[in-house]
Write an enzyme that holds these catalytic residues in place. Structure first.
Site, PDB file in Angstrom:
ATOM      1  N   GLU A  58      42.798  45.048-122.383  1.00  0.00           N
ATOM      2  CA  GLU A  58      43.361  45.464-121.101  1.00  0.00           C
ATOM      3  C   GLU A  58      42.357  45.182-119.986  1.00  0.00           C
ATOM      4  OE1 GLU A  58      46.544  48.762-121.770  1.00  0.00           O
ATOM      5  OE2 GLU A  58      44.600  49.686-121.451  1.00  0.00           O
ATOM      6  N   GLY A 106      47.963  48.876-113.870  1.00  0.00           N
ATOM      7  CA  GLY A 106      48.642  49.639-112.825  1.00  0.00           C
ATOM      8  C   GLY A 106      48.619  48.973-111.459  1.00  0.00           C
ATOM      9  N   HIS A 124      40.043  53.760-123.700  1.00  0.00           N
ATOM     10  CA  HIS A 124      40.815  53.274-122.546  1.00  0.00           C
ATOM     11  C   HIS A 124      39.890  53.181-121.333  1.00  0.00           C
ATOM     12  CE1 HIS A 124      43.769  52.897-119.378  1.00  0.00           C
ATOM     13  NE2 HIS A 124      44.622  52.525-120.318  1.00  0.00           N
TER      14      HIS A 124
HETATM   15  P1  13P Z   1      50.142  49.545-116.763  1.00  0.00           P
HETATM   16  O1  13P Z   1      51.133  48.966-117.772  1.00  0.00           O
HETATM   17  O2  13P Z   1      50.735  50.631-115.932  1.00  0.00           O
HETATM   18  O3  13P Z   1      49.448  48.484-115.991  1.00  0.00           O
HETATM   19  O4  13P Z   1      49.015  50.282-117.655  1.00  0.00           O
HETATM   20  C1  13P Z   1      48.413  49.586-118.667  1.00  0.00           C
HETATM   21  C2  13P Z   1      47.597  50.535-119.474  1.00  0.00           C
HETATM   22  O5  13P Z   1      46.563  50.999-119.034  1.00  0.00           O
HETATM   23  C3  13P Z   1      48.091  50.932-120.795  1.00  0.00           C
HETATM   24  O6  13P Z   1      47.115  51.620-121.509  1.00  0.00           O
END
Ligand code: 13P
Length: 255
Positions: free
Chosen positions: A166, A172, A94
């Site tokens: 991602e 976020g 991540h």
């Molecule tokens: P958000 O959905 O809060 O943007 O986070 C994404 C994430 O990092 C999932 O691993």
């Protein structure tokens, strides 16, 4: 046909009691959507209790990280055999772990091997920064991450692997990637896997999009051929939102 997979990454949210109460409420709501693989990833403190509460339900549990070491003097770390039998999935690489814990591509590859060797299914996360995207480097950067993470992983093991795209700048922030951009990168990831492993492995690989996924944009992402699900942060912390995401995935993919 790839089974869509929606995973909730709770990050550093919910106490033990909150986690158990949450999954008890969530499980019956998600139960009807059998065509979608549904996964929750609580903190380590809550994993065992959440797994207990979900036993006998179709909701699966994942961890948010794992050590590549088997055991020893590694204060704070969790070994793969501690998770084996407790969880089915583990998130690896991540961007928050890359950024705040200094995890490198090489380490992430070791973690993927450690997970697979213990029967855990890795959800390997990749994604570029805003600076890299603006410099036109998103595709080559993600390609390097994918190739490094998959080093020496066999075609047979690939059946257990999920890749999550991602983009860091979309996590976020509410700034989700456009569907066209997300679909382009996910398509590129599949073509890299095709290049390494061939058509069958690439065709079976599940690729998630993650980054500000919410009920209002879920259908758009799920409409993309190369996006097989979502790795969800914020919206996975609410029963109604997470249920809606699963429902929309089922609808979009016709499962
Ligand atoms: P958000 O959905 O809060 O943007 O986070 C994404 C994430 O990092 C999932 O691993």
């Amino acid at each position: 046909m790839r089974t869509p997979i929606i995973a909730g990454n709770w990050k550093m949210h919910k106490t033990l009691d909150e986690s158990v109460a949450f999954v008890r409420e969530l499980a019956p709501r998600l139960e009807p959507f059998a065509g979608v693989e549904r996964v929750v990833c609580p903190t380590f403190v809550s994993l065992a209790a959440a797994a207990d509460a979900l036993r006998g339900t179709p909701i699966k549990v994942g961890a948010q990280n794992v050590s590549h070491e088997e055991k020893g003097a590694f204060t704070s770390q969790i070994a793969p055999d501690m998770l084996a039998g407790l969880v089915e999935y583990v998130i690896i690489g991540h961007s928050e772990c890359r950024q705040y814990l200094g995890e490198t591509d090489e380490l992430i590859n070791k973690k993927a091997h450690a997970a697979l060797n213990h029967g855990l299914k890795p959800i390997i996360a990749v994604g570029e920064s805003l600076q890299q995207r603006e410099a036109g480097e998103a595709l080559p950067f993600v390609e390097r991450q994918v190739r490094a993470a998959l080093a020496d992983i066999s075609a047979e093991q690939m059946a257990q692997v999920v890749i999550a795209y991602e983009p860091i700048w979309a996590i976020g922030t509410g700034l989700n990637a456009s569907v066209a951009d997300a679909a382009e990168v996910c398509g590129h990831i599949r073509s890299i896997v095709r290049d390494i492993y061939g058509d069958a492995v690439a065709g079976a690989l599940r690729i998630q999009y993650g980054g500000s996924v919410k009920p209002g944009n879920m259908l758009d992402y799920m409409g993309a051929e190369d996006i097989d699900g979502a790795l969800v942060g914020g919206a996975s912390l609410k029963v109604d939102d997470f249920t809606t995401l699963v429902e929309l995935a089922a609808q979009a993919k016709g499962v």
